[in-house]
Design an enzyme around this catalytic site. Structure first.
Site, PDB file in Angstrom:
ATOM      1  N   LEU A  69       0.759  -1.163  -0.182  1.00 26.55           N
ATOM      2  CA  LEU A  69      -0.045   0.109   0.005  1.00 26.55           C
ATOM      3  C   LEU A  69       0.847   1.170   0.266  1.00 26.55           C
ATOM      4  CD1 LEU A  69      -2.498  -0.864   2.960  1.00 26.55           C
ATOM      5  CD2 LEU A  69      -3.042  -1.180   0.475  1.00 26.55           C
ATOM      6  N   SER A  73       0.063   8.644  -2.944  1.00 21.73           N
ATOM      7  CA  SER A  73      -1.303   8.182  -3.228  1.00 21.73           C
ATOM      8  C   SER A  73      -2.338   9.205  -3.973  1.00 21.73           C
ATOM      9  CB  SER A  73      -1.969   7.660  -1.927  1.00 21.73           C
ATOM     10  OG  SER A  73      -2.376   8.639  -1.082  1.00 21.73           O
ATOM     11  N   TYR A 134       0.566  10.492 -11.269  1.00 26.03           N
ATOM     12  CA  TYR A 134       0.266   9.367 -10.305  1.00 26.03           C
ATOM     13  C   TYR A 134      -0.378   8.195 -10.859  1.00 26.03           C
ATOM     14  CZ  TYR A 134      -2.667   7.251  -6.656  1.00 26.03           C
ATOM     15  OH  TYR A 134      -3.537   6.039  -6.057  1.00 26.03           O
ATOM     16  N   SER A 163     -12.350   3.989  -4.683  1.00 26.11           N
ATOM     17  CA  SER A 163     -12.239   4.982  -3.311  1.00 26.11           C
ATOM     18  C   SER A 163     -12.491   4.205  -2.125  1.00 26.11           C
ATOM     19  CB  SER A 163     -13.241   6.040  -3.489  1.00 26.11           C
ATOM     20  OG  SER A 163     -13.291   6.611  -4.718  1.00 26.11           O
TER      21      SER A 163
HETATM   22  P1  NAI Z   1      -2.033   7.109   2.142  1.00 28.22           P
HETATM   23  O1  NAI Z   1      -1.514   8.153   1.374  1.00 28.22           O
HETATM   24  O2  NAI Z   1      -3.021   7.377   3.429  1.00 28.22           O
HETATM   25  O3  NAI Z   1      -1.081   6.053   2.606  1.00 28.22           O
HETATM   26  C1  NAI Z   1       0.219   5.655   1.728  1.00 28.22           C
HETATM   27  C2  NAI Z   1       1.445   5.615   2.862  1.00 28.22           C
HETATM   28  O4  NAI Z   1       2.530   5.154   1.894  1.00 28.22           O
HETATM   29  C3  NAI Z   1       1.479   6.797   3.663  1.00 28.22           C
HETATM   30  O5  NAI Z   1       1.467   6.488   4.963  1.00 28.22           O
HETATM   31  C4  NAI Z   1       3.048   7.291   3.269  1.00 28.22           C
HETATM   32  O6  NAI Z   1       3.588   7.707   4.491  1.00 28.22           O
HETATM   33  C5  NAI Z   1       3.444   6.156   2.561  1.00 28.22           C
HETATM   34  N1  NAI Z   1       4.612   6.305   1.821  1.00 28.22           N
HETATM   35  C6  NAI Z   1       4.690   7.310   0.883  1.00 28.22           C
HETATM   36  N2  NAI Z   1       5.841   7.469   0.279  1.00 28.22           N
HETATM   37  C7  NAI Z   1       6.761   6.311   0.889  1.00 28.22           C
HETATM   38  C8  NAI Z   1       7.997   6.083   0.544  1.00 28.22           C
HETATM   39  N3  NAI Z   1       8.927   6.629  -0.102  1.00 28.22           N
HETATM   40  N4  NAI Z   1       8.427   5.183   1.330  1.00 28.22           N
HETATM   41  C9  NAI Z   1       7.679   4.340   2.497  1.00 28.22           C
HETATM   42  N5  NAI Z   1       6.463   4.694   2.549  1.00 28.22           N
HETATM   43  C10 NAI Z   1       5.841   5.883   1.772  1.00 28.22           C
HETATM   44  O7  NAI Z   1      -2.866   6.263   0.997  1.00 28.22           O
HETATM   45  P2  NAI Z   1      -4.073   5.279   1.195  1.00 28.22           P
HETATM   46  O8  NAI Z   1      -5.601   5.938   0.952  1.00 28.22           O
HETATM   47  O9  NAI Z   1      -4.034   4.510   2.608  1.00 28.22           O
HETATM   48  O10 NAI Z   1      -3.780   4.168  -0.059  1.00 28.22           O
HETATM   49  C11 NAI Z   1      -2.985   3.201  -0.112  1.00 28.22           C
HETATM   50  C12 NAI Z   1      -2.691   2.472  -1.246  1.00 28.22           C
HETATM   51  O11 NAI Z   1      -3.550   2.486  -2.198  1.00 28.22           O
HETATM   52  C13 NAI Z   1      -1.746   3.744  -2.116  1.00 28.22           C
HETATM   53  O12 NAI Z   1      -0.652   3.175  -2.973  1.00 28.22           O
HETATM   54  C14 NAI Z   1      -2.703   4.216  -2.871  1.00 28.22           C
HETATM   55  O13 NAI Z   1      -2.008   5.010  -4.172  1.00 28.22           O
HETATM   56  C15 NAI Z   1      -3.724   2.988  -3.204  1.00 28.22           C
HETATM   57  N6  NAI Z   1      -5.054   3.582  -3.491  1.00 28.22           N
HETATM   58  C16 NAI Z   1      -5.916   4.106  -2.595  1.00 28.22           C
HETATM   59  C17 NAI Z   1      -7.078   4.411  -2.787  1.00 28.22           C
HETATM   60  C18 NAI Z   1      -8.076   4.861  -1.657  1.00 28.22           C
HETATM   61  O14 NAI Z   1      -9.113   5.045  -2.057  1.00 28.22           O
HETATM   62  N7  NAI Z   1      -7.567   4.753  -0.513  1.00 28.22           N
HETATM   63  C19 NAI Z   1      -7.579   4.390  -4.249  1.00 28.22           C
HETATM   64  C20 NAI Z   1      -6.609   3.844  -5.159  1.00 28.22           C
HETATM   65  C21 NAI Z   1      -5.488   3.622  -4.884  1.00 28.22           C
HETATM   66  C1  15L Z   2      -6.827   7.200  -5.465  1.00 28.95           C
HETATM   67  O1  15L Z   2      -5.904   6.610  -6.202  1.00 28.95           O
HETATM   68  C2  15L Z   2      -6.420   7.651  -4.142  1.00 28.95           C
HETATM   69  O2  15L Z   2      -5.195   7.385  -3.617  1.00 28.95           O
HETATM   70  C3  15L Z   2      -7.472   8.192  -3.196  1.00 28.95           C
HETATM   71  O3  15L Z   2      -7.021   9.105  -2.192  1.00 28.95           O
HETATM   72  C4  15L Z   2      -8.657   8.615  -3.929  1.00 28.95           C
HETATM   73  O4  15L Z   2      -8.571   9.984  -4.528  1.00 28.95           O
HETATM   74  C5  15L Z   2      -9.168   7.594  -4.904  1.00 28.95           C
HETATM   75  O5  15L Z   2      -8.001   7.241  -5.954  1.00 28.95           O
HETATM   76  C6  15L Z   2     -10.170   8.311  -5.726  1.00 28.95           C
HETATM   77  O6  15L Z   2     -10.268   8.187  -6.693  1.00 28.95           O
HETATM   78  O7  15L Z   2     -11.219   8.305  -5.146  1.00 28.95           O
END
Ligand code: NAI
Ligand code: 15L
Length: 263
Positions: A69, A73, A134, A163
């Protein structure tokens, strides 16, 4: 599993996964570049920058599953995205190759296909249409997974998350919402199924107004249970959006009209 690595453990989904997926392995190894809560019983907490190849190699050693994860993001500068999502994915897959190829869930995103109109229904094999750097970095991650599968047999679920939040907060998210319960039941399936391969999986709940067709993974035996319609009344109270607004036109919503960030 003996040891499951969760990267991005300080983030939104990572904190939820830490709370709810501890039953998947005897030991949960939690990692992030940011600070995390101290380790509880059966946990290991390791702070690590994904762009540091040696640190990622040590992080992956001894793990038999990875929920990846970690990374940037949302849309950010190219340099930030490159370090975490390009170099970071390279480092993770090379570490996995060196340490027995643990099964990986790669948290990809709907922003790989953000420039499809909301009027289209998509299968998993449509060409990507990323909506920013991204989204491009997530296409890269999906392709790395595909290449490592073809070349070495590395298994990955290329999970295109819509999401994943407690609840939808706008009209677009009525289609893209992925409930925490559905996310967790999918993780249980992915890490328990005898053979996974390298499928693209749409990470969304059973939303009546959803856009994505997961019928190609019926063999996985997973079906989402939640439906965003339970929030319909709440969402309909929000002001109407203009019919030409990006969050009304495109599956990637506002990401499609965002800037290219420079510092
Ligand atoms: P988030 O931004 O809350 O968590 C991502 C974590 O990755 C953060 O805690 C951050 O400190 C860590 N991170 C960033 N750069 C880093 C690095 N260089 N080394 C180590 N850690 C690092 O994002 P969230 O919402 O928890 O999403 C988790 C994953 O799912 C992400 O990869 C995101 O792109 C993907 N995602 C999430 C969505 C959502 O709706 N929450 C939608 C689509 C994809
Ligand atoms: C993502 O990829 C992001 O990580 C999340 O923060 C939301 O923006 C999500 O897509 C979205 O499209 O709702």
């Amino acid at each position: 599993m003996e040891r499951l690595l969760i990267t991005g453990a300080a983030g939104n989904v990572g904190r939820m996964a830490r709370e709810r997926l501890s039953h998947l392995a005897n030991v949960i190894r939690l990692s992030d570049i940011s600070e995390m809560e101290p380790a509880k019983a059966n946990e290991e907490v390791i702070q690590c920058d994904l762009s540091d190849a040696a640190a990622v190699d040590a992080l992956v050693e001894g793990c038999d599953g990875i929920l990846h994860l970690g990374g940037v993001s949302v849309e950010r500068t190219y340099d930030l995205i490159e370090a975490a999502n390009i170099r970071g994915v390279h480092n993770l897959y090379e570490a996995a190759r060196a340490h027995g190829m643990p099964r990986i869930v790669f948290a990809s995103s709907n922003h790989t296909i953000g420039f499809y109109p909301q009027s289209e229904r998509l299968t998993a094999d449509v060409p990507t249409r990323p909506d920013g750097w991204y989204g491009v970095s997530k296409v890269f991650g999906e392709e790395v997974a595909k290449m490592y599968h073809a070349k070495f047999g590395q298994e990955t679920a290329r999970l295109r998350i819509g999401s994943c939040f407690e609840k939808p907060v706008d009209r677009r998210m009525m289609a893209t919402w992925f409930s925490y319960d559905d996310f967790c039941s999918l993780m249980e399936r992915i890490f328990n199924v005898p053979k996974l391969g390298c499928p693209v999986i749409w990470g969304a709940s059973a939303n009546s107004c959803g856009w994505w067709d997961n019928s190609h993974i019926n063999w996985l035996g997973w079906a989402p249970k939640d439906n965003s319609e339970i929030f319909r009344e709440e969402i309909e109270k929000l002001p109407q959006r203009p019919s030409d607004a990006p969050d009304v036109l495109w599956q990637g919503g506002k990401f499609t009209s965002g800037p290219i960030f420079k510092d």
